[in-house]
Design a protein around this motif. Sequence first.
Motif, PDB file in Angstrom:
ATOM      1  N   PHE A 112       0.821  -1.213   0.000  1.00  0.00           N
ATOM      2  CA  PHE A 112       0.000   0.000   0.000  1.00  0.00           C
ATOM      3  C   PHE A 112       0.855   1.263   0.000  1.00  0.00           C
ATOM      4  O   PHE A 112       0.580   2.214  -0.743  1.00  0.00           O
ATOM      5  CB  PHE A 112      -0.960   0.008   1.183  1.00  0.00           C
ATOM      6  N   LEU A 113       1.888   1.297   0.837  1.00  0.00           N
ATOM      7  CA  LEU A 113       2.758   2.474   0.892  1.00  0.00           C
ATOM      8  C   LEU A 113       3.484   2.687  -0.430  1.00  0.00           C
ATOM      9  O   LEU A 113       3.542   3.810  -0.947  1.00  0.00           O
ATOM     10  CB  LEU A 113       3.776   2.332   2.029  1.00  0.00           C
ATOM     11  N   PHE A 114       4.026   1.611  -0.984  1.00  0.00           N
ATOM     12  CA  PHE A 114       4.737   1.708  -2.252  1.00  0.00           C
ATOM     13  C   PHE A 114       3.809   2.175  -3.369  1.00  0.00           C
ATOM     14  O   PHE A 114       4.174   3.050  -4.165  1.00  0.00           O
ATOM     15  CB  PHE A 114       5.364   0.349  -2.604  1.00  0.00           C
ATOM     16  N   SER A 115       2.619   1.610  -3.426  1.00  0.00           N
ATOM     17  CA  SER A 115       1.664   1.991  -4.467  1.00  0.00           C
ATOM     18  C   SER A 115       1.300   3.464  -4.355  1.00  0.00           C
ATOM     19  O   SER A 115       1.222   4.175  -5.364  1.00  0.00           O
ATOM     20  CB  SER A 115       0.402   1.129  -4.375  1.00  0.00           C
ATOM     21  N   GLY A 116       1.060   3.927  -3.149  1.00  0.00           N
ATOM     22  CA  GLY A 116       0.733   5.342  -2.950  1.00  0.00           C
ATOM     23  C   GLY A 116       1.844   6.262  -3.398  1.00  0.00           C
ATOM     24  O   GLY A 116       1.602   7.304  -4.009  1.00  0.00           O
ATOM     25  N   MET A 117       3.094   5.866  -3.136  1.00  0.00           N
ATOM     26  CA  MET A 117       4.227   6.711  -3.526  1.00  0.00           C
ATOM     27  C   MET A 117       4.461   6.689  -5.033  1.00  0.00           C
ATOM     28  O   MET A 117       4.682   7.726  -5.643  1.00  0.00           O
ATOM     29  CB  MET A 117       5.490   6.272  -2.789  1.00  0.00           C
ATOM     30  N   VAL A 118       4.433   5.496  -5.643  1.00  0.00           N
ATOM     31  CA  VAL A 118       4.718   5.401  -7.075  1.00  0.00           C
ATOM     32  C   VAL A 118       3.620   6.066  -7.904  1.00  0.00           C
ATOM     33  O   VAL A 118       3.895   6.666  -8.939  1.00  0.00           O
ATOM     34  CB  VAL A 118       4.917   3.926  -7.497  1.00  0.00           C
ATOM     35  N   LEU A 119       2.383   5.964  -7.441  1.00  0.00           N
ATOM     36  CA  LEU A 119       1.273   6.581  -8.155  1.00  0.00           C
ATOM     37  C   LEU A 119       1.113   8.065  -7.815  1.00  0.00           C
ATOM     38  O   LEU A 119       0.261   8.734  -8.392  1.00  0.00           O
ATOM     39  CB  LEU A 119      -0.036   5.858  -7.836  1.00  0.00           C
ATOM     40  N   ALA A 120       1.901   8.563  -6.864  1.00  0.00           N
ATOM     41  CA  ALA A 120       1.757   9.935  -6.379  1.00  0.00           C
ATOM     42  C   ALA A 120       0.303  10.189  -5.991  1.00  0.00           C
ATOM     43  O   ALA A 120      -0.317  11.169  -6.385  1.00  0.00           O
ATOM     44  CB  ALA A 120       2.243  10.946  -7.418  1.00  0.00           C
ATOM     45  N   TYR A 121      -0.209   9.262  -5.217  1.00  0.00           N
ATOM     46  CA  TYR A 121      -1.617   9.258  -4.822  1.00  0.00           C
ATOM     47  C   TYR A 121      -1.669   9.553  -3.327  1.00  0.00           C
ATOM     48  O   TYR A 121      -1.529   8.662  -2.501  1.00  0.00           O
ATOM     49  CB  TYR A 121      -2.212   7.905  -5.172  1.00  0.00           C
ATOM     50  N   ILE A 122      -1.887  10.801  -2.993  1.00  0.00           N
ATOM     51  CA  ILE A 122      -1.791  11.273  -1.616  1.00  0.00           C
ATOM     52  C   ILE A 122      -2.771  10.576  -0.676  1.00  0.00           C
ATOM     53  O   ILE A 122      -2.365  10.114   0.397  1.00  0.00           O
ATOM     54  CB  ILE A 122      -1.935  12.813  -1.561  1.00  0.00           C
ATOM     55  N   PRO A 123      -4.061  10.457  -0.998  1.00  0.00           N
ATOM     56  CA  PRO A 123      -4.970   9.781  -0.071  1.00  0.00           C
ATOM     57  C   PRO A 123      -4.563   8.328   0.206  1.00  0.00           C
ATOM     58  O   PRO A 123      -4.638   7.871   1.348  1.00  0.00           O
ATOM     59  CB  PRO A 123      -6.326   9.841  -0.774  1.00  0.00           C
ATOM     60  N   LEU A 124      -4.119   7.602  -0.817  1.00  0.00           N
ATOM     61  CA  LEU A 124      -3.676   6.223  -0.600  1.00  0.00           C
ATOM     62  C   LEU A 124      -2.467   6.196   0.323  1.00  0.00           C
ATOM     63  O   LEU A 124      -2.387   5.353   1.220  1.00  0.00           O
ATOM     64  CB  LEU A 124      -3.358   5.538  -1.932  1.00  0.00           C
ATOM     65  N   SER A 125      -1.547   7.120   0.151  1.00  0.00           N
ATOM     66  CA  SER A 125      -0.371   7.177   1.012  1.00  0.00           C
ATOM     67  C   SER A 125      -0.750   7.444   2.468  1.00  0.00           C
ATOM     68  O   SER A 125      -0.192   6.834   3.379  1.00  0.00           O
ATOM     69  CB  SER A 125       0.598   8.254   0.519  1.00  0.00           C
ATOM     70  N   VAL A 126      -1.713   8.326   2.688  1.00  0.00           N
ATOM     71  CA  VAL A 126      -2.158   8.648   4.051  1.00  0.00           C
ATOM     72  C   VAL A 126      -2.846   7.442   4.684  1.00  0.00           C
ATOM     73  O   VAL A 126      -2.534   7.052   5.813  1.00  0.00           O
ATOM     74  CB  VAL A 126      -3.082   9.886   4.052  1.00  0.00           C
TER      75      VAL A 126
END
Length: 143
Positions: A112-126
């Motif tokens: 989940f953390l990696f996906s949020g960072m690679v996609l530059a997807y702020i809500p997923l990262s949070v």
Amino acid sequence: MSWFNYYGLIIMAIIMLPNILYAVRQKENTATAYINKAITVAEQVGRYGCCVLMIFNIPYLYFNFWFKNALTVYLSVNGGLCFAYLIFWIICWNRNGKLKALSLSIIPSIIFLFSGMVLAYIPLSVFAAVFSVSHIYISYKTL
């Protein structure tokens, strides 16, 4: 990618399949879970947020892959992590202990953390950060 992430759906299906099989198989054998209402709520909010945001992209909060060949990196790393997750499920199927608890909580957290960072997807990262901290904590305390 548009508002729907097919790759995220496949990743979620791979992660959820062993969990569903385990839940069906272990209906009567529910382990005593760690009881702390705030951490349990945070873990559930993070879990469902990650599940939804891995599949659905919110416009204007989702910036897609932000470097060259990011799709290849995204699929390779997440594919390897999903494979590792399934291997740990197979190895630890009838075992309990720190290896099972921590590996089966750390690997999805990294996905989940990696996906949020690679996609530059702020809500997923949070949501991934909230899920990671609370899920690993609960897994460790439930041992």
